[in-house]
Enzyme design. Structure first.
Site, PDB file in Angstrom:
ATOM      1  N   HIS A 207      -5.773  54.947  37.077  1.00 11.94           N
ATOM      2  CA  HIS A 207      -6.373  53.917  36.220  1.00 11.94           C
ATOM      3  C   HIS A 207      -6.453  52.546  36.892  1.00 11.94           C
ATOM      4  CE1 HIS A 207      -5.776  56.238  32.164  1.00 11.94           C
ATOM      5  NE2 HIS A 207      -6.217  57.012  33.151  1.00 11.94           N
ATOM      6  N   TYR A 323      -3.244  63.865  26.133  1.00  8.43           N
ATOM      7  CA  TYR A 323      -3.585  65.085  26.854  1.00  8.43           C
ATOM      8  C   TYR A 323      -2.692  66.251  26.457  1.00  8.43           C
ATOM      9  CZ  TYR A 323      -6.373  62.015  29.821  1.00  8.43           C
ATOM     10  OH  TYR A 323      -7.285  61.103  30.290  1.00  8.43           O
TER      11      TYR A 323
END
Length: 434
Positions: A207, A323
């Protein structure tokens, strides 16, 4: 108050009644590259026909979440879509991350491992350009976006973002340089200067973001990620931190005059907006306004129009789930003082790269946003009605799309990637001839 917040307050919440299912897509889920020629924009097998409903028919990851207003997700396809001819411009390239057109039609590209190349309109690849600083090329890090200075034709100045290795970890940084090209389409970067560093540093490999845009006021927008991990990702809500932000700076890297937090004690003065997750798509529209698309969690990729001083919610509010399947935080999608996305996707196409269409090749796309899909493996076309999404169509390309650019000829150019670090391809999308 933003336009989206106004629309939210004026709208009745729409219940979509969708059924739960196992669909699962994340930022960097697997996808193979491909260079096949495709003929047209028909939806994939099992999707709705043009004009009859949304192109996305898979079950959402978060079936109990409802959009805040009717146009916020799963827009209908347009009634008519152009037939597309796809050609390969260049192949067997290194793992590319970004592409920018030079004024003469050549392409300046960045390779994730730290190389920069010039590619001719005919697809000939020049030698590696020297002078690129060291990059942290691991995980999602590496040499990232590149953009030309507004006066490039006189100055040859460029800006580029990269994952910068540091003594205490790494972080997204932006440098300026003079591109000195030679007759072999190689050359060097000279006068390289790091003008901005996302702080704090963090010893991670996810990220970084990032995309760069320069508006008509010569404001440089720098969109970054929040570094993914818990609990550091919570700093997306912290104005003392540079994680999960859009910054607005001068071309020398100084805070831009009028920034919303420039006089607030403790806040980083470069911050323009906050509460972002991982922005890998950005462009300016026909009015010169910034738009971004950020990776959400498992479901919840977002289209936003960032405005000065506003909070876009991550990780306090979000669409989608973690996730691992659990809720994120309190599992809420709305909160006072936090902005709603213009549009969101569940399941996630995993967007990367974005451009605003202005050209003669596809008049039906005039004013549309073109977005690359990593997991959806193609081009996403969002036609707009004002600041709302009017329709969504998808062009299947059978390849992970890392960047998208409208060329000087009005055709659309897409950069593919191999998730395993293999070669990239540059594709050209033009109108199919009858």
């Amino acid at each position: 108050m933003s336009d989206i917040t106004t629309r939210l307050l004026a709208s009745t919440v729409l219940a979509v009644g969708l059924i739960a299912g196992p669909a699962f897509a994340q930022d960097d889920a697997n996808g193979d590259t491909g260079t096949e020629q495709v003929e047209g924009a028909a939806p994939a097998e099992g999707d709705e026909a043009a004009g009859t409903g949304p192109v996305e028919t898979a079950a959402p990851n978060a079936p109990d979440q409802e959009p805040a207003f009717p146009e916020q997700t799963r827009a209908d396809q347009p009634a008519e879509m152009p037939q597309i001819d796809v050609q390969t411009v260049a192949e067997d390239l290194p793992h590319l991350w970004a592409m920018e057109f030079l004024p003469d039609g050549r392409m300046l590209v960045t390779a994730k491992d730290g190389a920069m190349h010039i590619i001719t309109a005919e697809g000939e690849v020049g030698p590696e350009i020297s002078g690129v600083p060291e990059v942290a090329a691991a995980g999602q890090g590496g040499l990232l976006d590149v953009i030309l200075a507004p006066d490039f034709e006189e100055s040859n100045r460029i800006f580029f973002s990269f994952a910068e290795p540091r003594d205490d970890g790494n972080g997204t940084s932006v440098a300026s340089a003079t591109l000195v090209a030679d007759e072999e389409n190689g050359g060097a970067l000279e006068d390289v200067e790091v003008i901005f560093q996302q702080m704090p540093s963090y010893d991670g490999d996810k990220h970084f973001g990032s995309r760069l845009e320069i508006d008509a006021d010569n404001a440089l927008f720098i969109a970054v990620g929040e570094r993914s991990d818990e609990p550091i990702r919570d700093q997306a809500q912290d104005l003392e931190s540079g994680l999960g932000k859009v910054f607005r700076v001068t071309l020398e890297g100084e805070p831009f005059e009028g920034n919303p937090f420039i006089d607030e004690d403790g806040a980083q003065p470069e911050i323009f907006s906050y509460g972002h997750r991982n922005i890998q798509s950005a462009t300016l529209d026909g009015e010169g306004r910034l738009w971004t698309v950020e990776h959400g969690p498992r479901g919840g990729d977002e289209l936003n129009r960032p405005e000065a001083g506003l909070n876009y919610g991550w990780p306090t509010i979000t669409y989608g789930i973690a996730y691992g399947g659990q809720e994120i935080g309190e599992g809420i999608t709305q909160m006072d003082g936090m902005e709603q996305p213009v549009y969101y996707w569940d399941p996630s196409p995993a967007p990367s790269g974005m451009d605003y269409y202005e050209g003669e090749e596809f008049p039906e796309w005039e004013g549309a946003f073109l977005i690359g899909g990593l997991v959806s493996q193609g081009l996403i076309v969002l036609r707009m009605d004002g600041d709302m999404v009017a329709s969504e169509e998808r062009i299947a390309l059978d390849a992970r799309i890392r960047d998208v650019r409208v060329g000087p000829d009005g055709a659309v150019y897409a950069v593919t990637e191999d998730r395993d670090g293999g070669s990239s391809t540059i594709l050209r999308l033009a109108r199919a001839q009858d």
